[in-house]
Design a protein around this motif. Sequence first.
Motif, PDB file in Angstrom:
ATOM      1  N   ALA A 257     -42.601  -7.438  70.284  1.00 31.42           N
ATOM      2  CA  ALA A 257     -42.020  -6.425  71.166  1.00 31.42           C
ATOM      3  C   ALA A 257     -41.051  -7.056  72.159  1.00 31.42           C
ATOM      4  O   ALA A 257     -39.951  -6.536  72.393  1.00 31.42           O
ATOM      5  CB  ALA A 257     -43.130  -5.679  71.898  1.00 31.42           C
ATOM      6  N   GLN A 258     -41.429  -8.174  72.740  1.00 27.87           N
ATOM      7  CA  GLN A 258     -40.559  -8.858  73.699  1.00 27.87           C
ATOM      8  C   GLN A 258     -39.263  -9.308  73.038  1.00 27.87           C
ATOM      9  O   GLN A 258     -38.175  -9.167  73.612  1.00 27.87           O
ATOM     10  CB  GLN A 258     -41.293 -10.053  74.308  1.00 27.87           C
ATOM     11  CG  GLN A 258     -42.408  -9.665  75.264  1.00 27.87           C
ATOM     12  CD  GLN A 258     -43.206 -10.869  75.738  1.00 27.87           C
ATOM     13  OE1 GLN A 258     -43.493 -11.795  74.973  1.00 27.87           O
ATOM     14  NE2 GLN A 258     -43.582 -10.868  77.001  1.00 27.87           N
ATOM     15  N   GLN A 259     -39.381  -9.829  71.816  1.00 28.99           N
ATOM     16  CA  GLN A 259     -38.176 -10.299  71.119  1.00 28.99           C
ATOM     17  C   GLN A 259     -37.265  -9.131  70.760  1.00 28.99           C
ATOM     18  O   GLN A 259     -36.042  -9.221  70.911  1.00 28.99           O
ATOM     19  CB  GLN A 259     -38.572 -11.083  69.866  1.00 28.99           C
ATOM     20  CG  GLN A 259     -37.404 -11.648  69.064  1.00 28.99           C
ATOM     21  CD  GLN A 259     -36.657 -12.755  69.785  1.00 28.99           C
ATOM     22  OE1 GLN A 259     -36.856 -12.991  70.981  1.00 28.99           O
ATOM     23  NE2 GLN A 259     -35.768 -13.429  69.073  1.00 28.99           N
ATOM     24  N   ASN A 260     -37.838  -8.035  70.282  1.00 31.79           N
ATOM     25  CA  ASN A 260     -37.026  -6.848  69.977  1.00 31.79           C
ATOM     26  C   ASN A 260     -36.284  -6.354  71.209  1.00 31.79           C
ATOM     27  O   ASN A 260     -35.100  -6.016  71.148  1.00 31.79           O
ATOM     28  CB  ASN A 260     -37.921  -5.734  69.435  1.00 31.79           C
ATOM     29  CG  ASN A 260     -38.293  -5.921  67.979  1.00 31.79           C
ATOM     30  OD1 ASN A 260     -37.573  -6.566  67.221  1.00 31.79           O
ATOM     31  ND2 ASN A 260     -39.423  -5.368  67.581  1.00 31.79           N
ATOM     32  N   LEU A 261     -36.984  -6.288  72.318  1.00 33.30           N
ATOM     33  CA  LEU A 261     -36.372  -5.807  73.561  1.00 33.30           C
ATOM     34  C   LEU A 261     -35.295  -6.766  74.047  1.00 33.30           C
ATOM     35  O   LEU A 261     -34.222  -6.341  74.503  1.00 33.30           O
ATOM     36  CB  LEU A 261     -37.459  -5.618  74.622  1.00 33.30           C
ATOM     37  CG  LEU A 261     -38.377  -4.407  74.405  1.00 33.30           C
ATOM     38  CD1 LEU A 261     -39.665  -4.545  75.225  1.00 33.30           C
ATOM     39  CD2 LEU A 261     -37.653  -3.113  74.778  1.00 33.30           C
ATOM     40  N   ALA A 262     -35.571  -8.075  73.960  1.00 31.69           N
ATOM     41  CA  ALA A 262     -34.591  -9.070  74.405  1.00 31.69           C
ATOM     42  C   ALA A 262     -33.334  -9.033  73.536  1.00 31.69           C
ATOM     43  O   ALA A 262     -32.209  -9.159  74.049  1.00 31.69           O
ATOM     44  CB  ALA A 262     -35.216 -10.461  74.375  1.00 31.69           C
TER      45      ALA A 262
ATOM     46  N   ALA B 290     -38.039 -11.145  83.251  1.00 31.33           N
ATOM     47  CA  ALA B 290     -39.079 -10.391  83.943  1.00 31.33           C
ATOM     48  C   ALA B 290     -39.034  -8.911  83.558  1.00 31.33           C
ATOM     49  O   ALA B 290     -40.079  -8.269  83.358  1.00 31.33           O
ATOM     50  CB  ALA B 290     -38.922 -10.535  85.452  1.00 31.33           C
ATOM     51  N   GLU B 291     -37.827  -8.368  83.406  1.00 37.74           N
ATOM     52  CA  GLU B 291     -37.687  -6.959  83.009  1.00 37.74           C
ATOM     53  C   GLU B 291     -38.185  -6.745  81.580  1.00 37.74           C
ATOM     54  O   GLU B 291     -38.840  -5.739  81.284  1.00 37.74           O
ATOM     55  CB  GLU B 291     -36.225  -6.528  83.127  1.00 37.74           C
ATOM     56  CG  GLU B 291     -35.729  -6.396  84.563  1.00 37.74           C
ATOM     57  CD  GLU B 291     -34.245  -6.104  84.629  1.00 37.74           C
ATOM     58  OE1 GLU B 291     -33.850  -5.215  85.417  1.00 37.74           O
ATOM     59  OE2 GLU B 291     -33.469  -6.760  83.902  1.00 37.74           O
TER      60      GLU B 291
ATOM     61  N   ALA C 185     -41.980  -6.813  81.579  1.00 38.35           N
ATOM     62  CA  ALA C 185     -42.527  -5.577  82.140  1.00 38.35           C
ATOM     63  C   ALA C 185     -42.408  -4.419  81.141  1.00 38.35           C
ATOM     64  O   ALA C 185     -43.340  -3.621  80.979  1.00 38.35           O
ATOM     65  CB  ALA C 185     -41.798  -5.231  83.436  1.00 38.35           C
ATOM     66  N   LEU C 186     -41.266  -4.341  80.450  1.00 38.85           N
ATOM     67  CA  LEU C 186     -41.084  -3.284  79.458  1.00 38.85           C
ATOM     68  C   LEU C 186     -42.069  -3.436  78.301  1.00 38.85           C
ATOM     69  O   LEU C 186     -42.641  -2.450  77.816  1.00 38.85           O
ATOM     70  CB  LEU C 186     -39.650  -3.325  78.915  1.00 38.85           C
ATOM     71  CG  LEU C 186     -38.577  -2.584  79.704  1.00 38.85           C
ATOM     72  CD1 LEU C 186     -37.201  -2.856  79.098  1.00 38.85           C
ATOM     73  CD2 LEU C 186     -38.849  -1.083  79.715  1.00 38.85           C
ATOM     74  N   ALA C 187     -42.278  -4.681  77.854  1.00 38.44           N
ATOM     75  CA  ALA C 187     -43.194  -4.927  76.744  1.00 38.44           C
ATOM     76  C   ALA C 187     -44.626  -4.546  77.118  1.00 38.44           C
ATOM     77  O   ALA C 187     -45.347  -3.955  76.312  1.00 38.44           O
ATOM     78  CB  ALA C 187     -43.117  -6.382  76.316  1.00 38.44           C
ATOM     79  N   LYS C 188     -45.034  -4.876  78.329  1.00 38.59           N
ATOM     80  CA  LYS C 188     -46.385  -4.532  78.773  1.00 38.59           C
ATOM     81  C   LYS C 188     -46.554  -3.019  78.871  1.00 38.59           C
ATOM     82  O   LYS C 188     -47.588  -2.470  78.478  1.00 38.59           O
ATOM     83  CB  LYS C 188     -46.687  -5.199  80.109  1.00 38.59           C
ATOM     84  CG  LYS C 188     -46.870  -6.712  80.010  1.00 38.59           C
ATOM     85  CD  LYS C 188     -47.202  -7.324  81.356  1.00 38.59           C
ATOM     86  CE  LYS C 188     -47.452  -8.823  81.219  1.00 38.59           C
ATOM     87  NZ  LYS C 188     -47.758  -9.461  82.526  1.00 38.59           N
ATOM     88  N   GLU C 189     -45.537  -2.342  79.386  1.00 41.85           N
ATOM     89  CA  GLU C 189     -45.602  -0.875  79.461  1.00 41.85           C
ATOM     90  C   GLU C 189     -45.627  -0.283  78.056  1.00 41.85           C
ATOM     91  O   GLU C 189     -46.321   0.714  77.800  1.00 41.85           O
ATOM     92  CB  GLU C 189     -44.406  -0.345  80.247  1.00 41.85           C
ATOM     93  CG  GLU C 189     -44.502   1.144  80.544  1.00 41.85           C
ATOM     94  CD  GLU C 189     -43.349   1.653  81.391  1.00 41.85           C
ATOM     95  OE1 GLU C 189     -43.366   2.843  81.726  1.00 41.85           O
ATOM     96  OE2 GLU C 189     -42.430   0.857  81.707  1.00 41.85           O
ATOM     97  N   ASN C 190     -44.870  -0.898  77.147  1.00 49.83           N
ATOM     98  CA  ASN C 190     -44.856  -0.437  75.767  1.00 49.83           C
ATOM     99  C   ASN C 190     -46.237  -0.506  75.142  1.00 49.83           C
ATOM    100  O   ASN C 190     -46.642   0.380  74.377  1.00 49.83           O
ATOM    101  CB  ASN C 190     -43.856  -1.282  74.971  1.00 49.83           C
ATOM    102  CG  ASN C 190     -43.720  -0.838  73.526  1.00 49.83           C
ATOM    103  OD1 ASN C 190     -43.970  -1.607  72.598  1.00 49.83           O
ATOM    104  ND2 ASN C 190     -43.311   0.392  73.310  1.00 49.83           N
TER     105      ASN C 190
END
Length: 318
Positions: free
Chosen positions: A71-76, A85-86, A89-94
Amino acid sequence: MTDKSKTNNPIVTKENTKFQGRFLHPKHWPLLFAATFLWFISLLPNKVQNVLGRGLGRLVMKIIPKRLKTAQQNLALSFPDKSAAEITALAKENFEYTGLAVIDTANAWFWPDWRIKQNMVIEGQEHIDQAKADGNGMLILGSHFLSLEISARIFGLLRPAYAIYRPNKNPLMEYLQCRGRTLSNKGLFDRRDIKGMLHILDAGEPLWYAPDHDYGPRRSVFVPFFAVEKACTITATTLFSSGNNTKTYPVSSCRLPDGRYQVKVRAPLENFPTGDEVEDAKRCNKECEQSILEQVPQYMWLHRRFKTRPKGEASLYK
């Protein structure tokens, strides 16, 4: 009724989805227990469900850290302008919304119609009504939001539709998912039954379709998806939307802060399809992006959206 002369496989409907005595065999007890637990969860108030779902998501995040990395890699990759940091935070909320997706599935499969209606918010119903009045086939251009199961149930209460699914090898799981998905909709097509799907679109029916995942290189092109310039994207949208009686309607869904669910239907796409599979795939991805940007944490970022690369290019996942 299934028109076998027009389809390659039987359409799964509520009428031909029946509980069988063999499901009571001890080998099915764990799944029966899980289904009973989900039914119990569906009885709880929205506020309690919200707490349980978010807690479940945080637990899953710790149990499968590999998915958190995905998820973090997809978002990045999709949002390179966001800080580390953003992205975190998005990955954790996801993941919290991923836990809520379990609750949403329980609600979709077990809530009675009256409770669905109490908790749904519709935007763009006029497009559904107009399509029905005109007799147009509706290609519902959806995306893999975490509230997908219940949004399809909601859409079915507005206008019963058909959807595409992958049959499950476990007969009890097959029964559960088919029963849940046909409570307010007309039926499910095996994903290989292209002929049947084209037939119901020509007949003026709605078909729910989500082309936003990476389904591999077969019948796909590499076009932009957010900041990734070469995202593997299927070209079947051009085929499904090419009928003379078919229009394509982008649809998005989300879970609202108060626990209700919103389904938004946008106006049919103009000058679509063009017949150029690459340009059509680009247009589809842009429509999906527009939907995702309305609720970034609620998209299914756990899927390896960019796993397929052009020949000779390295994987984007480590």
